[in-house]
Motif scaffolding. Structure first.
Motif, PDB file in Angstrom:
ATOM      1  N   ARG A  64      49.836  41.307  32.819  1.00  0.00           N
ATOM      2  CA  ARG A  64      49.476  39.616  32.968  1.00  0.00           C
ATOM      3  C   ARG A  64      48.207  39.492  33.789  1.00  0.00           C
ATOM      4  N   GLU A  65      48.023  40.368  34.933  1.00  0.00           N
ATOM      5  CA  GLU A  65      46.572  40.047  35.396  1.00  0.00           C
ATOM      6  C   GLU A  65      45.485  40.454  34.787  1.00  0.00           C
ATOM      7  N   TRP A  66      45.541  41.441  33.642  1.00  0.00           N
ATOM      8  CA  TRP A  66      44.497  41.896  33.026  1.00  0.00           C
ATOM      9  C   TRP A  66      44.235  40.749  32.146  1.00  0.00           C
ATOM     10  N   LEU A  67      44.978  39.896  31.663  1.00  0.00           N
ATOM     11  CA  LEU A  67      44.951  38.773  30.624  1.00  0.00           C
ATOM     12  C   LEU A  67      44.253  37.744  31.285  1.00  0.00           C
ATOM     13  N   LEU A  68      44.772  37.406  32.713  1.00  0.00           N
ATOM     14  CA  LEU A  68      44.023  36.489  33.409  1.00  0.00           C
ATOM     15  C   LEU A  68      42.726  36.866  33.876  1.00  0.00           C
ATOM     16  N   LEU A  69      42.577  37.906  34.127  1.00  0.00           N
ATOM     17  CA  LEU A  69      41.040  38.364  34.495  1.00  0.00           C
ATOM     18  C   LEU A  69      40.019  38.370  33.230  1.00  0.00           C
ATOM     19  N   LEU A  70      40.795  38.505  32.081  1.00  0.00           N
ATOM     20  CA  LEU A  70      39.892  38.407  30.817  1.00  0.00           C
ATOM     21  C   LEU A  70      39.396  36.960  30.633  1.00  0.00           C
ATOM     22  N   TRP A  71      40.174  35.946  30.737  1.00  0.00           N
ATOM     23  CA  TRP A  71      40.117  34.333  30.499  1.00  0.00           C
ATOM     24  C   TRP A  71      39.074  34.181  31.980  1.00  0.00           C
ATOM     25  N   ALA A  72      39.338  34.526  32.864  1.00  0.00           N
ATOM     26  CA  ALA A  72      38.359  34.330  34.073  1.00  0.00           C
ATOM     27  C   ALA A  72      37.034  34.921  34.010  1.00  0.00           C
ATOM     28  N   GLY A  73      36.787  36.203  33.215  1.00  0.00           N
ATOM     29  CA  GLY A  73      35.551  36.523  32.718  1.00  0.00           C
ATOM     30  C   GLY A  73      35.066  35.784  31.749  1.00  0.00           C
ATOM     31  N   LEU A 171      45.572  34.622  40.141  1.00  0.00           N
ATOM     32  CA  LEU A 171      45.445  35.869  40.241  1.00  0.00           C
ATOM     33  C   LEU A 171      45.441  36.305  41.795  1.00  0.00           C
ATOM     34  N   THR A 172      45.013  35.375  42.829  1.00  0.00           N
ATOM     35  CA  THR A 172      45.218  35.803  44.161  1.00  0.00           C
ATOM     36  C   THR A 172      46.567  35.898  44.699  1.00  0.00           C
ATOM     37  N   VAL A 173      47.364  35.590  44.068  1.00  0.00           N
ATOM     38  CA  VAL A 173      49.080  35.600  44.264  1.00  0.00           C
ATOM     39  C   VAL A 173      49.009  37.369  44.646  1.00  0.00           C
ATOM     40  N   GLY A 174      48.417  38.360  43.629  1.00  0.00           N
ATOM     41  CA  GLY A 174      48.643  39.623  43.709  1.00  0.00           C
ATOM     42  C   GLY A 174      47.440  40.431  44.035  1.00  0.00           C
ATOM     43  N   MET A 175      46.300  39.658  43.811  1.00  0.00           N
ATOM     44  CA  MET A 175      45.041  40.637  44.049  1.00  0.00           C
ATOM     45  C   MET A 175      44.185  39.816  45.130  1.00  0.00           C
ATOM     46  N   SER A 176      43.259  40.867  45.822  1.00  0.00           N
ATOM     47  CA  SER A 176      42.278  40.351  46.554  1.00  0.00           C
ATOM     48  C   SER A 176      41.068  39.803  45.896  1.00  0.00           C
ATOM     49  N   SER A 177      40.223  38.649  46.657  1.00  0.00           N
ATOM     50  CA  SER A 177      39.211  38.345  46.194  1.00  0.00           C
ATOM     51  C   SER A 177      38.129  39.256  45.565  1.00  0.00           C
ATOM     52  N   GLU A 179      38.666  42.360  44.773  1.00  0.00           N
ATOM     53  CA  GLU A 179      39.360  43.023  43.397  1.00  0.00           C
ATOM     54  C   GLU A 179      38.898  41.975  42.171  1.00  0.00           C
ATOM     55  N   ILE A 180      39.242  40.644  42.422  1.00  0.00           N
ATOM     56  CA  ILE A 180      39.128  39.759  41.369  1.00  0.00           C
ATOM     57  C   ILE A 180      37.727  39.776  41.065  1.00  0.00           C
ATOM     58  N   TYR A 183      36.288  42.866  38.959  1.00  0.00           N
ATOM     59  CA  TYR A 183      37.059  43.164  37.702  1.00  0.00           C
ATOM     60  C   TYR A 183      36.739  42.068  36.658  1.00  0.00           C
ATOM     61  N   ALA A 184      36.542  40.625  37.036  1.00  0.00           N
ATOM     62  CA  ALA A 184      35.793  39.779  36.284  1.00  0.00           C
ATOM     63  C   ALA A 184      34.379  39.536  36.125  1.00  0.00           C
ATOM     64  N   THR A 185      33.696  40.054  37.101  1.00  0.00           N
ATOM     65  CA  THR A 185      32.194  40.316  36.744  1.00  0.00           C
ATOM     66  C   THR A 185      32.051  41.346  35.797  1.00  0.00           C
TER      67      THR A 185
END
Length: 307
Positions: A64-73, A171-177, A179-180, A183-185
């Motif tokens: 789920r986090e990979w999917l959110l990171l993809l959209w954030a990217g 994403l901040t629910v389970g990941m630190s800023s 890490e986000i 990954y997103a960059t």
């Protein structure tokens, strides 16, 4: 009272982010917009990956986090950076800084539409005031009255950034800023590869042959984006979001003044008036709710970014 070192770093972030707009506008004189954006992202990604390898503190995201990171990217890096640099090519550093300052307002409206968050009257009032400031800048700060394609692209870039913050908030629910950001960059940089390839194949890609320009690009990516980002996160952690948010009002006016002396951009009344309206609107929209109302609100996350 926040540590003096932290406050100095927040001032440093404001100065760096204000100068970033000017440095980007200056580099666009010798770089094509997509190549400049991609090159800066590659340098920043390498810097962030190096930091992650040294600290060894990264964890593998869930599906789920990979999917959110993809959209954030896609929204926060690919769309934001593409339209930011293509917009800046046809606008000014001052306009770019002022329009990007609208991001908190746009995020608030998108949160109301997609996340069904409650918006107070202060946020509605601040939104109207800030939008009036954008209209003032877009219509009256050019050579003639009208809408510039550059400013339209900058508005799209700001929208992309605001959309990405919705995914980052989840994403901040389970990941630190930290890490986000990494990954997103990196994801956004990879996604931009086809765009820079198309620019090259179409014969529109060109870059500087001067070493100083490449050193400036590296400095903007590593210091102006990477290091300043870490300082910003530290400021939020120590001084708090409300204190840190005040420093976000400074970069637009630094950009206007520095671009005037470095690039020769004129300082126009529409920019000053529109900038005051935008920053006033953002300030009003972020006024604290009375305690009786704030108890009904869930936990909020304050995130920001400057190009």
């Amino acid at each position: 009272m926040p540590d003096r070192t932290v406050m100095l770093k927040l001032w440093g972030v404001s100065l760096l982010w204000g100068c970033n707009y000017v440095a980007s506008a200056y580099l666009l004189r010798d770089f094509s917009p997509i190549l400049l954006s991609f090159s800066r992202l590659v340098v920043m990604s390498l810097f962030l990956i190096s930091v992650a390898l040294v600290n060894k503190s990264m964890r593998r995201p869930t599906k789920r986090e990979w999917l959110l990171l993809l959209w954030a990217g896609i929204a926060g890096t690919l769309i934001n950076q593409l339209f930011y640099f293509t917009g800046l090519e046809h606008s000014t550093a001052g306009n770019a800084a002022l329009i990007v300052a609208l991001s908190p307002i746009a995020t608030t409206l998108l949160s109301r539409i997609f996340l069904k968050e409650v918006i107070s009257w202060s946020k509605y009032s601040g939104t109207v005031i800030a939008l009036a400031g954008v209209v003032c800048i877009v219509l009256y700060s050019g050579k003639s009255i009208g809408i510039s394609i550059g400013d339209i692209n900058l508005l799209i870039a700001t929208l992309g950034l605001s959309v990405s913050l919705l995914f980052i908030r989840k994403l901040t629910v389970g990941m630190s800023s930290y890490e986000i950001t990494i990954y997103a960059t990196v994801i956004g940089t990879i996604l931009m590869t086809p765009a820079v390839g198309y620019e090259a194949l179409s014969g529109q890609s060109h870059g500087s042959h001067q070493l100083m320009h490449w050193l400036l690009l590296i400095a903007v990516a590593v210091i102006g984006q990477g290091l300043a980002g870490f300082w910003w996160n530290r400021g939020i952690a120590v001084a708090g979001p409300s204190v840190s948010a005040m420093f976000m009002n400074i970069p637009p006016f630094i950009a206007i003044v520095v671009s005037h002396f470095v690039l020769g951009d004129p300082i126009k009344l529409a920019q000053i008036g529109g900038g005051v309206l935008i920053l006033a609107g953002v300030a009003i929209a972020n006024m604290k709710l009375p305690k009786m109302l704030s108890k009904s609100r869930g936990k909020s996350v304050g995130l920001s970014r400057a190009d």
